[in-house]
Design a protein around this motif. Structure first.
Motif, mmCIF file in Angstrom:
data_model
loop_
_atom_site.group_PDB
_atom_site.id
_atom_site.type_symbol
_atom_site.label_atom_id
_atom_site.label_comp_id
_atom_site.label_asym_id
_atom_site.label_seq_id
_atom_site.Cartn_x
_atom_site.Cartn_y
_atom_site.Cartn_z
ATOM 1 N N LEU A 77 0.787 -1.338 0.311
ATOM 2 C CA LEU A 77 -0.294 -0.149 -0.168
ATOM 3 C C LEU A 77 1.246 1.262 0.093
ATOM 4 O O LEU A 77 0.754 1.942 -0.216
ATOM 5 C CB LEU A 77 -0.609 -0.207 0.700
ATOM 6 N N CYS A 79 2.158 2.572 2.629
ATOM 7 C CA CYS A 79 0.931 3.066 3.921
ATOM 8 C C CYS A 79 2.578 3.882 4.839
ATOM 9 O O CYS A 79 2.393 4.416 5.681
ATOM 10 C CB CYS A 79 0.297 2.382 4.616
ATOM 11 N N GLY A 264 -1.827 12.862 1.797
ATOM 12 C CA GLY A 264 -1.078 11.801 0.862
ATOM 13 C C GLY A 264 -0.309 13.207 -0.165
ATOM 14 O O GLY A 264 0.572 12.751 -0.615
ATOM 15 N N CYS A 320 -2.636 6.952 7.050
ATOM 16 C CA CYS A 320 -1.171 6.921 6.781
ATOM 17 C C CYS A 320 0.095 8.091 6.398
ATOM 18 O O CYS A 320 0.930 8.125 7.002
ATOM 19 C CB CYS A 320 -1.048 5.969 6.310
ATOM 20 N N SER A 321 -0.293 8.349 5.134
ATOM 21 C CA SER A 321 -0.014 9.537 5.337
ATOM 22 C C SER A 321 0.703 10.977 5.471
ATOM 23 O O SER A 321 1.774 10.788 5.762
ATOM 24 C CB SER A 321 -0.090 9.919 3.646
ATOM 25 N N HIS A 324 2.397 8.354 9.131
ATOM 26 C CA HIS A 324 3.499 7.655 9.205
ATOM 27 C C HIS A 324 4.076 8.711 8.049
ATOM 28 O O HIS A 324 5.583 8.866 8.419
ATOM 29 C CB HIS A 324 3.460 6.112 8.492
ATOM 30 N N CYS A 352 -4.001 1.153 7.359
ATOM 31 C CA CYS A 352 -4.277 1.335 6.581
ATOM 32 C C CYS A 352 -5.552 1.182 6.787
ATOM 33 O O CYS A 352 -6.230 -0.051 7.411
ATOM 34 C CB CYS A 352 -3.173 1.471 5.293
ATOM 35 N N ALA A 356 -5.091 4.162 0.586
ATOM 36 C CA ALA A 356 -3.619 4.771 -0.633
ATOM 37 C C ALA A 356 -3.735 4.995 -1.775
ATOM 38 O O ALA A 356 -3.295 4.429 -2.843
ATOM 39 C CB ALA A 356 -2.782 3.182 -0.063
ATOM 40 N N CYS A 393 -9.177 8.589 2.059
ATOM 41 C CA CYS A 393 -9.477 7.620 3.430
ATOM 42 C C CYS A 393 -11.252 8.379 3.684
ATOM 43 O O CYS A 393 -11.986 6.915 4.226
ATOM 44 C CB CYS A 393 -8.517 7.901 5.166
#
Length: 427
Positions: A77, A79, A264, A320-321, A324, A352, A356, A393
């Motif tokens: 992904l 992620c 993202g 996640c973006s 992380h 995640c 993605a 998301c």
């Protein structure tokens, strides 16, 4: 990890960077515990550690990608949860980027894959084209059961999302600050987000200008390049990025920050300095990366007035973006709490949701399972609304959750004098 790249190979900056990253890996396997695809599939080659071995072998030997390697890399992904977990600081993102570029250059995908990826690359970064594609998908949706390809069905499923009309707020212009000006920023208006949800940019502009921040929408900005970058289409990604770098650095030296409200995109924009490190645009790219801020990251640094406190129960999903990729973890929750919202986070918040970027379209089965799990953990909180900082998301979770899903900035705008988010009014 021991590597055996030749001196000739290491003259390539991309391979030299890959060598640095590979050498940092100590095979500990901590990354497997937080890898979403490994959680679903249980295959070591679908974990970061397994993929690192595959990438090392492919790049070190200089051979073209093969079907097995492509399968496992495609299932990643991106992620970046592994980067948060890794005790050795392995920069998996740059290694994955290099592997994807190598695959794109050396592997001929099946014709259906080429058609799908080509269509996504030519549609999603362009809001006008994306709106037309969504409209076409809505018309074709009754025929969904007749479509044999799961990925094509996933594209039709996206037609359930609303289509946002073009907004004049997103056109090149300057939105003046209310009262005395205390700051001046560029707003990246995005691409796919403009076709899916026009409320996010509107809320961002309203909130910033009410707080005394002048918002500049420069001519020439567009897609950040992330959508094609994650497909390994390096030339196209750099073309999008270069256009933004020129547009934003041309907006004036007094720009305090470049505001990004799609996390993202923010992860990619903050990496422009690395992407262009060996390019004539290296200096302006580094300047852009240094000024890029997620909207919550920027707001958290301001001296904010007292809000109109709202008492809703908010389930916060950390994209996640954001958590992380950008390491922005506390600002969104603290801002929501300061506005009076009762904020809670779900179990396994590090995992995640399956969106993605284009992953939910290209790997629909894995994405659907991750989306189901994420929606379930959020709904277990019994929230009245779910907040997230990334349009992908929001779309992924919104299709599965029984409560409204809004962008964090919409709730903050409401708390600091803006209108109630439209999705809450409709609910």
């Amino acid at each position: 990890m021991q590597t055996n790249f030749t001196e000739d190979q290491l003259r390539d900056p991309g391979l030299a960077r890959a060598n640095e990253i590979l050498r940092a890996c100590v095979h500990c396997g901590f990354c497997t515990a937080t890898c979403p695809s490994y959680q679903v599939l249980g295959d070591e080659l679908d974990s970061p550690r397994g993929r690192i071995y595959l990438i090392k072998d492919m790049l070190e030997s200089g051979r073209p990608a093969d079907a097995e390697t492509v399968t496992h890399i495609d299932r990643c992904l991106g992620c970046l949860a592994c980067m948060t977990t890794c005790p050795s600081g392995v920069h998996y993102m740059h290694l994955l980027d290099r592997a994807r570029v190598h695959i794109e250059k050396t592997w001929k995908r099946p014709w259906r894959d080429r058609m799908l990826r080509g269509a996504l690359a030519r549609i999603l970064p362009y809001p006008g084209r994306f709106r037309l594609a969504l409209l076409g998908a809505k018309l074709a949706r009754p025929l969904r059961r007749l479509v044999p390809d799961a990925r094509a069905r996933a594209m039709l499923d996206m037609a359930g999302a609303p289509i946002a009309a073009p907004s004049r707020l997103d056109e090149p212009q300057v939105h003046p600050a209310c009262g005395s000006r205390r700051g001046r920023v560029v707003l990246m208006t995005g691409c796919a987000q403009k076709a899916l949800d026009g409320d996010i940019n509107a809320a961002t502009i309203r909130l910033l200008t009410r707080l005394g921040i002048e918002v500049v929408i420069p001519r020439g900005e567009g897609c950040c390049g992330a959508l094609v970058h994650h497909m390994g289409r390096e030339t196209e990604a750099h073309r999008f990025a270069a256009a933004n770098i020129r547009a934003w650095t041309g907006a004036g030296a007094e720009i305090d920050a470049i505001i990004v409200n799609t996390s993202g995109c923010g992860t990619t924009v903050k990496d422009y300095g690395h992407m262009f490190r060996n390019d004539p645009l290296a200096a302006p790219a580094a300047e852009v990366s240094a000024k890029a801020r997620d909207i919550t990251e920027y707001l958290a640094a301001l001296d904010l007035p007292a809000p109109e406190r709202r008492g809703l129960r908010v389930g916060y999903h950390a994209a996640c973006s954001l958590q992380h990729g950008q390491k922005v973890t506390e600002a969104p929750r603290r801002l929501l709490a300061a506005a009076g919202y009762e904020v809670s986070t779900p179990a396994d918040a590090h995992l995640c949701c399956g969106s993605a970027g284009t992953y939910n379209l290209m790997q629909p089965a894995i994405a659907a399972e991750l989306g189901r799990r994420k929606a379930a953990t959020l709904e277990a909180l019994r929230p009245q609304v779910i907040a997230a900082g990334n349009i992908g998301c929001m779309t992924q979770i919104g299709a599965r959750a029984g409560v409204p899903v809004v962008h964090t900035v919409e709730l903050l705008d409401w708390a600091w004098g803006g209108p109630e988010p439209a999705k809450l009014r409709r609910a």
